[in-house]
Design a protein around this motif. Structure first.
Motif, PDB file in Angstrom:
ATOM      1  N   GLY A  21      89.244  43.370  33.002  1.00  0.00           N
ATOM      2  CA  GLY A  21      89.930  43.198  34.312  1.00  0.00           C
ATOM      3  C   GLY A  21      91.103  43.927  34.672  1.00  0.00           C
ATOM      4  N   LEU A  54      85.499  45.688  38.089  1.00  0.00           N
ATOM      5  CA  LEU A  54      85.681  45.059  36.628  1.00  0.00           C
ATOM      6  C   LEU A  54      85.010  46.105  36.148  1.00  0.00           C
ATOM      7  CD1 LEU A  54      85.965  42.752  34.821  1.00  0.00           C
ATOM      8  CD2 LEU A  54      83.712  41.696  35.541  1.00  0.00           C
ATOM      9  N   ALA A 114      84.522  35.458  35.589  1.00  0.00           N
ATOM     10  CA  ALA A 114      85.825  36.083  35.918  1.00  0.00           C
ATOM     11  C   ALA A 114      86.730  35.364  36.851  1.00  0.00           C
ATOM     12  CB  ALA A 114      85.503  37.469  36.692  1.00  0.00           C
TER      13      ALA A 114
END
Length: 192
Positions: A47, A65, A98
């Motif tokens: 990330g 990402l 995420a």
């Protein structure tokens, strides 16, 4: 051992005593590199902040990402993610979660056999004021979330149910990991 360089977004490997560059992430990152998770096939998902944290006022925006395959090739795994911070892969190996720090939620993606991500969805929205940072997944598919803004760790089930809370008092919650025998010990990282 893989690691990432935050200021100059690169994926690095410890080769004995020397750090060797595996991949330059700069063309795909909108800001400092951030947390990373590696899947069972050796693919690293990284990330990044996505915006300038030093700017006044701070103007969050979406970013990519990034996925780095074992051969060092770099791919955009997902676009328009709000500050993908903590990353975790559920036990089935087919779901990546995420922490979207700038949106106060967790996003989930389906992981294909080739490592590509698709079908982005909201895994859970966090309580008002919470901002997810470091995360980890437990055996039941719940996500442990460090929330520095609310100074606590949350165990979040898909859909947003808060199953547990651990307050950190004056300390800021930064990250968490499961380890020890049978990965049942929760390790918490805090800071002043």
């Amino acid at each position: 051992l893989l690691g990432r360089s935050m200021e100059d977004p690169r994926l690095l490997r410890l080769d004995g005593r020397t750090l060797v560059e595996v991949a330059d992430l700069t063309p795909h990152c909108g800001g400092r590199a951030n947390d990373m998770v590696v899947d069972a096939q050796g693919r690293a998902y990284v990330g990044n902040i996505g915006f300038d944290l030093e700017a006044k006022p701070i103007a969050p925006r979406t970013t990519n990402l990034v996925r780095v395959d074992p051969d060092g090739s770099v791919h955009v795994a997902a676009r328009e993610v709000w500050c993908p911070n903590g990353l975790a892969i559920l036990a089935d190996g087919r779901t990546l979660v995420a922490a979207e720090s700038a949106a106060g939620r967790l996003a989930a993606f389906e992981v294909a056999a080739d490592g590509s991500l698709s079908r982005q969805r909201v895994y859970a929205s966090l309580p008002e004021g919470a901002a997810p940072a470091g995360i980890c997944a437990d055996a039941e598919g719940a996500i442990w979330v460090a929330s520095p803004t609310t100074r606590e760790f949350l165990r979040v089930r898909e859909g947003g149910e808060i199953a547990e809370r651990i307050a950190t008092g004056e300390r800021v919650a930064i990250a968490c990991a499961l380890g020890g025998p049978a990965r049942r010990t929760l390790f918490l990282v805090t800071s002043w």
